[in-house]
Design a protein around this motif. Structure first.
Motif, mmCIF file in Angstrom:
data_model
loop_
_atom_site.group_PDB
_atom_site.id
_atom_site.type_symbol
_atom_site.label_atom_id
_atom_site.label_comp_id
_atom_site.label_asym_id
_atom_site.label_seq_id
_atom_site.Cartn_x
_atom_site.Cartn_y
_atom_site.Cartn_z
ATOM 1 N N SER A 72 8.943 15.302 27.279
ATOM 2 C CA SER A 72 8.612 14.810 28.619
ATOM 3 C C SER A 72 9.819 14.077 29.182
ATOM 4 O O SER A 72 10.321 13.136 28.578
ATOM 5 N N ASP A 75 8.704 13.187 34.389
ATOM 6 C CA ASP A 75 7.420 13.780 34.771
ATOM 7 C C ASP A 75 7.422 15.299 34.686
ATOM 8 O O ASP A 75 6.600 15.976 35.319
ATOM 9 N N THR A 77 8.271 18.837 31.839
ATOM 10 C CA THR A 77 8.447 19.253 30.449
ATOM 11 C C THR A 77 9.787 19.959 30.311
ATOM 12 O O THR A 77 10.084 20.909 31.034
ATOM 13 N N THR A 173 1.867 14.673 27.800
ATOM 14 C CA THR A 173 2.997 13.841 27.395
ATOM 15 C C THR A 173 3.479 14.297 26.026
ATOM 16 O O THR A 173 2.743 14.218 25.031
#
Length: 287
Positions: A72, A75, A77, A173
């Protein structure tokens, strides 16, 4: 010949994560397509590493251990590939286990949202496509939606259902960038930013990713990869030079029916770059 003219494929996936072939089948396919140095990089998992290494030797290929860690960052990936590490390192394997652990609840929430959108049975359907239930992912849901005729291919599934703002998308997350880089490097490997063109970052945010990655001890970036266009090869060759990163090369192959490019079919790395395998000569498992 320059070291860059090596048919290395250092990014692909097996049934241990979200691919459709076994490590053994991938090794045979890679060798048949002329790959000389290979790495299996399953998502957040090293469970296929010993099988892959044995299969590579049997097929006459040199091998590097690999994994692709979900991170993460801002915000979003981001994926960090690890190469050449000790696949039995305790901190790495525990970190990957902890990263995988959130996939189950996420998958159930994805299925709930898809059911609200009129698609029933998505969790059970996705699970049938997951060789490793701990690693159930959006790709497995996509295969179920194609199987049931909701979409014609997995690309359509992601466009309509599984990207941000669509029904079925659930953020998660993952590991921190610091943890991912440190797990890899402390286990004797090299950390590599995977397919950087895929991230929808502004120039400032991309610069921040590269800067933090470098500061944490990251040493490589994928320049030639299945999702990059030729213009992006040049962009990330320049980024590799600017940040003094080694360059990696990998197809990101998942399946004969789904992948944009097959194992071993990528262009060579530009000759002016330092190939990542030059940093890993002592970690290569020779055929």
């Amino acid at each position: 010949m320059p070291q860059t003219y090596l048919n290395a494929d250092l990014h692909c996936h097996s049934v241990v994560s979200d691919g459709t072939l076994t490590p053994e089948q991938l090794a045979q396919r890679a060798a048949a397509r002329g790959v000389e140095l290979w790495a299996l990089t399953d998502h957040d998992e090293v469970g296929g590493q010993h099988r892959a290494a044995d299969a590579a030797r049997a097929a006459g290929m040199d091998y590097l251990t690999g994994t692709e860690i979900s991170v993460s960052f801002a915000d979003s990936t981001v994926h960090i590939v690890g190469l050449g590490f000790d696949a039995d390192d305790a901190a790495l394997t525990q970190g990957l286990y902890d990263t995988r652990n959130g996939r189950g609840p996420r998958a159930r929430e994805m299925a709930r949202q898809l059911e609200l959108a009129g698609i029933a049975g998505a969790y059970e359907g996705a699970l049938r496509h997951a060789g490793n239930p701990e690693l159930i992912s959006r790709t497995h849901f996509a295969r179920y939606l194609v199987e049931t005729g909701v979409c014609s291919d997995t690309y359509e599934v992601f466009r309509r259902y599984l990207t941000e703002g669509k029904p079925g998308y659930v953020p998660h997350t993952w590991a921190s960038l610091r943890d991912a880089v440190h797990w890899i490097t402390n286990a004797g490997g090299v950390a590599v930013i995977a397919h950087p063109a895929r991230y929808d970052f502004s120039p400032n945010l991309e610069y921040a990713l590269f800067s933090e990655f470098k500061q944490l001890g990251g040493q490589g970036v994928e320049v030639i990869t299945g999702s990059h266009r030729p213009a992006e090869y040049l962009t990330y060759a320049d980024m590799a030079r600017e940040f003094e990163l080694a360059a990696s090369r990998g197809s990101d192959f998942h399946s004969p029916d789904e992948s944009q490019i097959d194992l071993g079919e990528l262009p060579y790395l530009p000759a002016h770059l330092t190939p990542v395998w030059e940093l890993l000569q002592e970690r290569i498992q020779r055929a």
